[in-house]
Design an enzyme around this catalytic site. Structure first.
Site, PDB file in Angstrom:
ATOM      1  N   LYS A   1       0.837  -1.197   0.000  1.00  0.00           N
ATOM      2  CA  LYS A   1       0.000   0.000   0.000  1.00  0.00           C
ATOM      3  C   LYS A   1       0.873   1.249   0.000  1.00  0.00           C
ATOM      4  O   LYS A   1       1.468   1.618   1.008  1.00  0.00           O
ATOM      5  CB  LYS A   1      -0.912   0.047   1.241  1.00  0.00           C
TER       6      LYS A   1
ATOM      7  N   GLU B   1       9.904   2.379  10.707  1.00  0.00           N
ATOM      8  CA  GLU B   1      10.878   3.466  10.490  1.00  0.00           C
ATOM      9  C   GLU B   1      10.085   4.758  10.535  1.00  0.00           C
ATOM     10  O   GLU B   1       9.231   4.993   9.687  1.00  0.00           O
ATOM     11  CB  GLU B   1      11.545   3.330   9.116  1.00  0.00           C
TER      12      GLU B   1
ATOM     13  N   CYS C   1      13.136  12.098   6.156  1.00  0.00           N
ATOM     14  CA  CYS C   1      13.199  11.627   7.540  1.00  0.00           C
ATOM     15  C   CYS C   1      14.544  11.978   8.145  1.00  0.00           C
ATOM     16  O   CYS C   1      14.677  12.125   9.348  1.00  0.00           O
ATOM     17  CB  CYS C   1      12.973  10.129   7.577  1.00  0.00           C
TER      18      CYS C   1
ATOM     19  N   GLU D   1       9.150  17.160  14.953  1.00  0.00           N
ATOM     20  CA  GLU D   1       9.474  17.018  13.537  1.00  0.00           C
ATOM     21  C   GLU D   1       8.575  17.967  12.742  1.00  0.00           C
ATOM     22  O   GLU D   1       7.359  17.938  12.891  1.00  0.00           O
ATOM     23  CB  GLU D   1       9.225  15.578  13.070  1.00  0.00           C
TER      24      GLU D   1
HETATM   25  P1  NAD Z   1       2.207   8.882   7.466  1.00  0.00           P
HETATM   26  O1  NAD Z   1       2.547   8.234   8.753  1.00  0.00           O
HETATM   27  O2  NAD Z   1       1.127   9.874   7.444  1.00  0.00           O
HETATM   28  O3  NAD Z   1       1.827   7.770   6.387  1.00  0.00           O
HETATM   29  C1  NAD Z   1       2.679   6.705   6.066  1.00  0.00           C
HETATM   30  C2  NAD Z   1       1.852   5.593   5.442  1.00  0.00           C
HETATM   31  O4  NAD Z   1       0.981   5.052   6.442  1.00  0.00           O
HETATM   32  C3  NAD Z   1       0.953   6.035   4.297  1.00  0.00           C
HETATM   33  O5  NAD Z   1       0.942   5.050   3.292  1.00  0.00           O
HETATM   34  C4  NAD Z   1      -0.395   6.159   4.973  1.00  0.00           C
HETATM   35  O6  NAD Z   1      -1.478   6.021   4.064  1.00  0.00           O
HETATM   36  C5  NAD Z   1      -0.349   4.996   5.940  1.00  0.00           C
HETATM   37  N1  NAD Z   1      -1.292   5.100   7.061  1.00  0.00           N
HETATM   38  C6  NAD Z   1      -1.869   6.206   7.577  1.00  0.00           C
HETATM   39  N2  NAD Z   1      -2.701   5.877   8.576  1.00  0.00           N
HETATM   40  C7  NAD Z   1      -2.671   4.535   8.700  1.00  0.00           C
HETATM   41  C8  NAD Z   1      -3.322   3.609   9.565  1.00  0.00           C
HETATM   42  N3  NAD Z   1      -4.159   3.997  10.515  1.00  0.00           N
HETATM   43  N4  NAD Z   1      -3.066   2.298   9.412  1.00  0.00           N
HETATM   44  C9  NAD Z   1      -2.191   1.869   8.477  1.00  0.00           C
HETATM   45  N5  NAD Z   1      -1.555   2.703   7.626  1.00  0.00           N
HETATM   46  C10 NAD Z   1      -1.784   4.031   7.738  1.00  0.00           C
HETATM   47  O7  NAD Z   1       3.574   9.509   6.932  1.00  0.00           O
HETATM   48  P2  NAD Z   1       3.813  10.379   5.608  1.00  0.00           P
HETATM   49  O8  NAD Z   1       3.235  11.735   5.841  1.00  0.00           O
HETATM   50  O9  NAD Z   1       3.424   9.644   4.389  1.00  0.00           O
HETATM   51  O10 NAD Z   1       5.415  10.472   5.616  1.00  0.00           O
HETATM   52  C11 NAD Z   1       6.109  11.383   6.390  1.00  0.00           C
HETATM   53  C12 NAD Z   1       6.636  10.739   7.661  1.00  0.00           C
HETATM   54  O11 NAD Z   1       7.408   9.597   7.333  1.00  0.00           O
HETATM   55  C13 NAD Z   1       7.570  11.621   8.445  1.00  0.00           C
HETATM   56  O12 NAD Z   1       7.286  11.513   9.823  1.00  0.00           O
HETATM   57  C14 NAD Z   1       8.938  11.050   8.163  1.00  0.00           C
HETATM   58  O13 NAD Z   1       9.915  11.306   9.131  1.00  0.00           O
HETATM   59  C15 NAD Z   1       8.634   9.615   8.033  1.00  0.00           C
HETATM   60  N6  NAD Z   1       9.680   8.930   7.276  1.00  0.00           N
HETATM   61  C16 NAD Z   1      10.539   8.126   7.960  1.00  0.00           C
HETATM   62  C17 NAD Z   1      11.564   7.471   7.294  1.00  0.00           C
HETATM   63  C18 NAD Z   1      12.504   6.578   8.045  1.00  0.00           C
HETATM   64  O14 NAD Z   1      13.105   5.716   7.424  1.00  0.00           O
HETATM   65  N7  NAD Z   1      12.679   6.714   9.336  1.00  0.00           N
HETATM   66  C19 NAD Z   1      11.697   7.633   5.914  1.00  0.00           C
HETATM   67  C20 NAD Z   1      10.809   8.475   5.243  1.00  0.00           C
HETATM   68  C21 NAD Z   1       9.792   9.098   5.942  1.00  0.00           C
END
Ligand code: NAD
Ligand code: MN
Length: 497
Positions: free
Chosen positions: A175, A250, A284, A386
């Site tokens: 997904k 992550e 991130c 963040e």
């Molecule tokens: P997000 O947490 O909003 O979404 C990530 C994914 O989770 C999306 O596909 C989203 O649709 C899904 N999701 C949302 N709610 C969910 C639920 N209740 N159940 C299951 N899945 C769900 O994050 P984002 O806005 O897409 O990305 C930004 C964030 O990602 C930032 O916090 C960033 O630091 C983090 N990030 C971390 C890394 C790492 O490796 N540590 C790398 C890239 C991004």
């Protein structure tokens, strides 16, 4: 509509999900619609899992070097289509073309590395305590893996998860983030073209709340590999706890770059600019805090201000652009809110930017000025939370210990950087910084795929992606004992005989 914008469920491309479709827009120009994508629901998740489960049984029997040939071909195809995919990625999420090219390159690197694992996947062979007995450990597949990814690395992150999952013999339900489904479709098309079994890999676009949640609650998904925010990561950990699924998380970061008084300031400057404003701060591993030794703080801030003010903002496909838009309206509003918070906090001083760009050529996108605060103190929200945008908080430190303590004063622990020419200070920092990644004279961004990637504290839950470490996420260890003595030999008991 072409096959480019469909979901892949049970080996069939479908145009519409049970919840209809959703639009994917270009954050640099909201008139530019990349396409409509199926909004899947629980129904599609159920079908996708059944398909992956069935196909995985056969896939697990394919010798790993044969699985590797498919992954190698996927790497070749990514390489051939690199430029085209990068252009699509810039259109769908905004970062500049050299960065989206790098994002695809990370996928290629991962493919070749993981293809190599097809002939390694080392286990242990160990001596046994009893005579005529042999011991070894082997890696076995986990089963069906649920892959949930964010929008900021639309190719690299899915490849970090899916290539190792496949080499280990698992089935896939993927997904992608709703802001970046097009890159995900291209990746899955490439996997199929490379020879991955159609029913093994399933692409289920849709919202996190619906598709993501259905994945978390499906008992046949044995593992969730998630990259995203800490907030959603907690929800995932709770659900996985309830269902006893393995989960690799992550999550967020609040990364800092330290600049010591003995540093090469010009080099540190290039690092800070790239770390803070690359990917519009939406990494991130972005540099969100800059910790300056007091002796060079004033001079370095002046140097930084001069250069940051000149950053060319625009559409990531235009050659002169150095910083693209934010991903969406909500993110633009969040950043503006953090600027407001920063201005009201204690003695933080806004010295650059602070505004959304909404006029002229910027009016159709989600642009934001490079933004810098000075005089930031550890307790302030702009030093702790963040932000995920082009906002840099500058803090000062008395000495190395103070700089490291300041760097560590955060709930997160992903990436970290120190600029110094003193080898003793560098090694002390390597030892004392609490983070999954420490860079010496390199900005907080720039990981290579052959080393483990991940963070401590609220950034992760103990797993790592990348390198061979990721195999531990996507495989189960099986320990095997073979006794060829022809008699019952009891471990720990018959050892004296
Ligand atoms: P997000 O947490 O909003 O979404 C990530 C994914 O989770 C999306 O596909 C989203 O649709 C899904 N999701 C949302 N709610 C969910 C639920 N209740 N159940 C299951 N899945 C769900 O994050 P984002 O806005 O897409 O990305 C930004 C964030 O990602 C930032 O916090 C960033 O630091 C983090 N990030 C971390 C890394 C790492 O490796 N540590 C790398 C890239 C991004
Ligand atoms: Mn988009």
């Amino acid at each position: 509509m072409t096959a480019n914008f469909q979901a892949l469920i049970g080996g069939k491309w479908i145009k519409k999900g049970s919840l209809g479709t959703f639009k994917n827009i270009n954050p640099a120009n909201t008139d530019d619609i990349i396409g409509e994508f199926p909004a899947c629901g629980k129904e599609e998740v159920v079908k996708a899992v059944a398909s992956a489960k069935e196909a995985q049984k056969k896939w697990a029997l394919v010798p790993a070097p044969k699985r590797a040939e498919i992954i190698k071909r996927a790497g070749d195809l990514l390489s051939e289509q690199k430029e085209e995919i990068a252009r699509l990625m810039t259109r769908e999420m905004g970062k500049i073309l050299i960065e989206t090219l790098g994002d695809v390159q990370e996928g290629i690197d991962t493919a070749y590395y993981m293809a190599g694992e097809g002939r390694r996947m080392f286990g242990d062979t160990v001596p046994c305590e009893l005579p005529n007995k042999f011991g070894m450990s082997i890696r076995q597949p986990v089963g069906v893996c649920g892959i949930i990814t964010p929008w900021n690395f639309p190719m690299a992150i899915p490849t970090w998860k899916i290539f190792p999952a496949l080499i280990c013999g698992n089935g896939i339900v993927f997904k992608p983030a709703t802001d970046t489904p097009a890159t995900a479709v291209r990746f899955v098309e490439i996997l199929l073209e490379a020879g991955a079994p159609h029913k093994l890999v399933n692409l289920v676009p849709g919202s996190g709340k619906v598709v993501g949640m259905a994945m978390l609650e499906h008992p046949d998904i044995r593992l969730i590999s998630f990259t995203g925010s800490t907030q959603i990561g907690r929800v995932i950990a709770q659900k996985c706890g309830e269902y006893l699924k393995r989960c690799s998380l992550e999550m967020g970061g609040k990364n800092a770059q330290i600049v010591m008084d003995d540093a090469d300031l010009d080099l540190a400057l290039e690092g800070a600019l790239w770390g803070a404003f690359g990917t519009t701060g939406q990494r991130c591993t972005a540099t969100s805090r800059l910790i300056l030794h007091k002796a060079i703080a004033e001079e370095f801030t002046r140097m930084l201000l001069e250069r940051a003010a000149e950053i060319h903002i625009g559409d990531g496909l235009e050659e002169k652009t150095e910083m693209g838009p934010l991903i969406n309206k909500a993110q633009q509003e969040t950043i503006a809110e953090y600027v407001r918070i920063g201005k009201e906090e204690d003695k933080a001083k806004l010295i650059l930017g602070g505004k959304a760009l909404t006029k002229g050529k910027y009016r159709k996108g989600f642009f934001f000025e490079p933004t810098i605060f000075t005089g930031v103190k550890r307790h302030m929200r702009i030093a702790r939370e963040e932000i995920f945008g082009p906002v840099l908080s500058i803090l000062e430190a008395e000495n190395l210990d103070d700089a490291i303590a300041t760097l560590n004063d955060t709930d997160y622990g992903l990436s970290s950087s120190i600029y110094t020419r003193n080898v003793n200070k560098a090694f002390k920092a390597i030892r004392d910084i609490e983070a999954g990644i420490t860079y010496i004279n390199v900005p907080t961004i720039g990981a290579e795929i052959q080393l483990p990637f991940g963070g401590v504290k609220n950034t992760g839950n103990g797993h790592r992606e990348s390198g061979h470490a990721v195999l531990d996420t996507f495989s189960e260890w099986k320990s095997v004992y073979i006794d060829y003595s022809g008699k019952l030999q009891r471990a720990q008991i018959d050892t004296d005989k």
